[in-house]
Design a protein around this motif. Structure first.
Motif, PDB file in Angstrom:
ATOM      1  N   ALA A 295       0.819  -1.216   0.000  1.00 24.19           N
ATOM      2  CA  ALA A 295       0.000   0.000   0.000  1.00 24.19           C
ATOM      3  C   ALA A 295       0.853   1.268   0.000  1.00 24.19           C
ATOM      4  N   SER A 302      -4.439   1.132  -6.067  1.00 25.39           N
ATOM      5  CA  SER A 302      -4.607   0.753  -4.661  1.00 25.39           C
ATOM      6  C   SER A 302      -5.245   1.887  -3.856  1.00 25.39           C
ATOM      7  N   MET A 306      -8.743   1.380  -1.906  1.00 27.43           N
ATOM      8  CA  MET A 306      -8.934   1.624  -0.472  1.00 27.43           C
ATOM      9  C   MET A 306     -10.186   2.460  -0.240  1.00 27.43           C
ATOM     10  N   LYS A 310     -13.516   0.895   1.672  1.00 27.73           N
ATOM     11  CA  LYS A 310     -14.014   1.525   2.884  1.00 27.73           C
ATOM     12  C   LYS A 310     -15.539   1.662   2.828  1.00 27.73           C
ATOM     13  N   VAL A 327      -4.510  -3.886   5.380  1.00 22.47           N
ATOM     14  CA  VAL A 327      -3.644  -3.037   4.569  1.00 22.47           C
ATOM     15  C   VAL A 327      -2.205  -3.320   4.977  1.00 22.47           C
TER      16      VAL A 327
END
Length: 865
Positions: A295, A302, A306, A310, A327
């Motif tokens: 990450a 990426s 993310m 979420k 992560v």
DNA sequence: GAGCACTGC
């Protein structure tokens, strides 16, 4: 429609960077030009001086020679004069600090093949997976047996990606120390951040821990990697550790290759594939856990992932199938990820690399070094290292581009003439992505006796490939980075300082096999001024393609997107304007700050190409040239199809071959002609191969002849074989999508006007008008910007009145890459429409900026769409 | 008259 791939699976080549243990050749690299020097340095034992020698230019084209000469003249004083100075000032030079990297109290980390360590004591409450005792079938024989063309590729892929060690006996890893803690945290937290340096074992062990913690019972474990090689090799490694085949419990999915089945519990994927999967099923219900690896690299995919995950987590929390997120990152910027994921739990894992001594060169103290010319400094430093470090320790040098690399390679080869008789020969090996694969392989070959390999590389050697035997790294501290100037839609390619994290990563390449050293060609003071981390890709690229995908996922206002590093407002607006102009999105009547996908935009999403390229495909349907458009767009997705085999040819020959495909109409039609010629060649070749097969020729010789024929064809026509293969696979992919979209496969034959019209309509934002007085082109949507046609284009000399280009790149000048001749009437209405839209858009953005400024303190509360 | 590195159903 005949859709058979031009590259059947059985003809697939082995992966580019596989290190072949048996393929050791003691022949000296022809590029190094050092074979002569070997004789002179070793056999005669005479130390030669440069003075009386004519410089040797083997395998260097005339143009390169000129450039190298120029560079050489610049680099005064000569190497011989400064040698003594350098050697006596070693103490000053080594004013760096010994940097101890934590060593774990383990025996020497060995590659699995040589490890004889017994299995570590079992600490986990859960049983460790069984150890396979049988050597895998492919280990002793590399894939040479040939399946028939009709056999499935699946089996071969599995074989191909089997790792080459005899049996699994995993050495202990630093992550084992925190195994119990990890198990506990996995069970009790929805989101987990794991910080661990290279060699901690997190990429291979965490997914297995997830399985053992029972997380795979409610869905698979997805692991995302930024690079395909990583996804493939990690999957095969873990498969061995778990005693299964790739494609069984452990699989991988990268573009063009899917080695997963319904049984697969751990899926290694590239992050782009997971994004694509999210487009189809936004809640990713097949997965119980998503692990984002690397990450810290902050790749565009990426970062976006993310953000999506979420949201996805929020949604799934309501249902019975919560999504677990892990992560994994290498740098210690844990707090950034932690605050992004609402104070998620952080677990630290120590790394395991060998200690690396770091030295900084300070040109202010050491006068042997130039204060600004890092290319010159590189040569000086290599010489110093060569004369002072033990024999057999290879050197890896980081520079920024092919020109610098070739210049240093040449100078190092020449240096051999002035070395003491006792010294080994310096064997320079260039390494960069644009280099032909055969040349790239030189870097991985075993260094011959009596020589020291000096790999001179771009940042390709930073993460993408690992070269065995490197014990010394020389870091110029520079890197070429492409950034996007959103206001003018220009890609800028410029040399920048590396970040601290990047410098650390580069130094780490010296400690893969044994303790190493890193020489940095910049002072400690300069190092302190470097940025901590690389600039995230999302802050320096065109956002239009990403936004289009996010709109497909239901995002309406990109300004409210909760990204870990939000892009600038003007970059967001530029992407929105571009998408609006292309007709992919439209502002909502109810709220102008919100946008919705149009029907056309919905179609664009289906194609894995940029929105303007998708628009070309869309218009090709109206024009009746879908086949041609697909061929051209596929070829455009790879860089430089014309880049193979130039090394052994002289300038006139290169020019003659290039002319063969050149057309008046421009580079896109040239590409089309090239692809059509290639298709004809493959049709013939396939016919011949089939006939040979019928006459009972063995599969091995069939494959050999087939590959030889391809190689000859590519070499004769200066085509990069690898890129041609990629283009061909993209062509198949696009055709498949077109079939699903029920697009009729129309063809325009020799009527290239239709295809040029489609290109102009799709990429109208890139149309230009020739300004005779300035002898430059003016961008029609913004005439203040003037540019040149790149010399690699076949239109760079004829300079037609109106053109459209694929890409605008700023290096030493502003260059249009891939250019096609157009009729101004095709684009004029589109451009005036765009101008109107831009005026409105600008007014709106101004208003929006005002709103944001006014509500700045409250902004944190803003929620995602 | 010139060319960082990755990547996508």
């Amino acid at each position: 429609m005949h859709l058979k791939s031009k590259f059947p699976a059985w003809k697939k080549k082995k992966r580019k960077f596989r290190i072949d243990k048996d393929g050791i050749k003691n022949k000296i690299n022809p590029v190094s030009q050092s074979s002569g020097a070997t004789q002179n340095g070793q056999v005669n034992g005479v130390v030669r001086q440069n003075g009386g020698q004519e410089p040797k230019f083997l395998n260097v084209t005339a143009k390169k020679k000129k450039r190298i000469k120029r560079r050489k003249n610049k680099n005064k004083p000569s190497l011989l004069q400064t040698e003594k100075e350098l050697l006596t000032s070693t103490v000053q030079m080594t004013n760096g600090v010994l940097k101890k990297i934590q060593t774990i109290s383990l025996s020497e980390p060995s590659s699995p093949s040589t490890s004889s360590k017994p299995e570590s004591p079992q600490k986990s409450p859960l049983p460790r997976p069984k150890t396979p005792t049988e050597p895998s079938p492919s280990t002793s024989t590399p894939v040479t047996s040939v399946a028939s063309p009709s056999s499935t590729s699946q089996n071969r892929n599995i074989l191909r990606h089997e790792p080459n060690f005899d049996k699994f006996d995993r050495p202990q890893l630093p992550i084992d120390v925190v195994e119990q803690q990890l198990m506990y945290e996995l069970a009790s937290h929805e989101t987990l951040i794991i910080i661990g340096e290279t060699g901690s074992g997190k990429s291979t062990q965490v997914p297995q821990l997830c399985v053992r913690a029972g997380l795979a019972d409610s869905g698979s474990i997805a692991v995302t990697e930024p690079r395909r090689v990583a996804a493939v090799s990690l999957a095969s490694r873990v498969a061995v550790e778990m005693g299964t085949d790739v494609g069984g419990i452990v699989g991988f999915h990268v573009r063009f290759e899917n080695a997963t089945t319904h049984k697969t519990k751990i899926e290694y994927m590239t992050d782009g594939i997971v994004l694509r999967k999210a487009l189809i099923s936004p809640l990713l219900e097949n997965y119980s856990t998503v692990i984002i690896d690397e990450a810290h690299e902050r790749s565009l995919h990426s970062d976006v992932l993310m953000c999506i995950l979420k949201k996805c987590q929020e949604q799934r929390r309501k249902g019975k199938n919560p999504l677990r997120l892990i992560v994994m990152s290498a740098t210690l910027q844990a707090d950034k990820f932690q605050s992004y994921f609402d104070n998620a739990k952080v677990v630290l894992v120590s790394g395991r690399t060998f200690p690396i001594e770091v030295f900084h060169v300070n040109p202010k103290i050491n006068k042997s070094f130039s204060s600004s010319d890092y290319v010159y400094n590189t040569v000086i430093c290599v010489k110093h290292v060569h004369l002072n470090e033990p024999k057999g320790h290879d050197i890896l040098v980081f520079l920024t581009g092919s020109e610098e690399i070739e210049a240093v390679a040449y100078q190092l080869a020449e240096l051999n003439g002035s070395l003491p008789a006792s010294a080994d020969v310096i064997m320079p090996v260039p390494l960069y992505a644009a280099l032909r694969p055969e040349k790239q392989k030189e870097a991985f070959k075993k260094t011959p006796q009596g020589a020291r390999k000096v790999i001179i590389s771009t940042n390709i050697a930073e993460t993408s490939v690992t070269i065995p035997g490197v014990r010394v790294v020389i870091d110029s501290g520079k890197v070429k980075i492409k950034t996007f100037e959103a206001s003018n839609r220009i890609d800028v390619l410029k040399v920048h300082n590396v970040s601290k994290a990047q410098a650390k990563q580069r130094a780490g390449r010296a400690g893969r096999d044994a303790p190493g050293k890193c020489y940095r060609l910049y002072s400690r003071e300069d190092f302190q001024k470097f940025e901590i981390d690389n600039m995230p890709e999302i802050l320096r690229c065109n956002l239009s393609a990403t936004f289009l995908e996010l709109m497909k996922l239901g995002m309406k206002n990109p300004h409210r997107l909760q990204l870990i590093d939000p892009p600038k407002t003007e970059n967001i607006d530029a992407a929105l304007l571009e998408l609006t102009s292309l007709g992919a999105i439209r502002p909502l009547n109810s709220d102008k700050s919100k946008f919705a996908l149009t029907d056309m935009g919905d179609v664009f999403c289906m194609y894995p190409v940029s929105p303007d390229h998708a628009r070309v495909l869309f218009h090709a349907q109206k024009e009746g040239c879908v086949m041609e458009a697909i061929k051209i767009i596929s070829a455009m997705q790879t860089d430089a199809l014309f880049s193979g085999g130039s090394d052994s040819k002289n300038d006139a020959e290169v020019e003659r071959i290039r002319r063969k495909f050149e057309t008046r109409e421009g580079d896109h039609i040239t590409l089309l002609k090239l692809v059509l010629t290639t298709n004809l060649f493959f049709d013939e070749l396939n016919k011949k191969t089939e006939a040979d097969a019928r006459y009972g020729k063995s599969n091995i010789s069939l494959e050999r002849e087939y590959n030889l024929a391809i190689r000859k064809f590519c070499n004769d026509n200066m085509i990069n074989e690898q890129h041609l293969k990629t283009a061909s696979m993209i062509e198949e992919q696009l055709k498949q999508i077109a079939i699903e979209q029920e697009v009729p496969f129309s063809t325009c034959g020799n009527d290239f006007t239709k295809i040029r019209k489609s290109l102009a309509t799709g990429m109208f934002l890139n149309s230009c008008e020739y300004d005779r007085q300035e002898d430059r082109y003016r961008l029609m949507i913004n005439p203040a910007i003037t540019l040149k046609i790149h010399p690699s284009s076949c239109l760079s000399r004829s300079k037609p009145a109106y053109i459209v280009f694929s890409e605008l790149m700023k290096t030493n000048d502003l260059y249009a890459l891939q250019v096609t001749l157009i009729d101004v009437d095709w684009v004029r209405p589109l451009i005036s429409e765009h101008k109107k839209m831009r005026t409105n858009h600008l007014a709106e953005s101004a208003q929006r900026i005002q709103e944001i400024t006014n509500s700045a303190p409250k902004r944190k509360k803003a929620k995602t769409e």
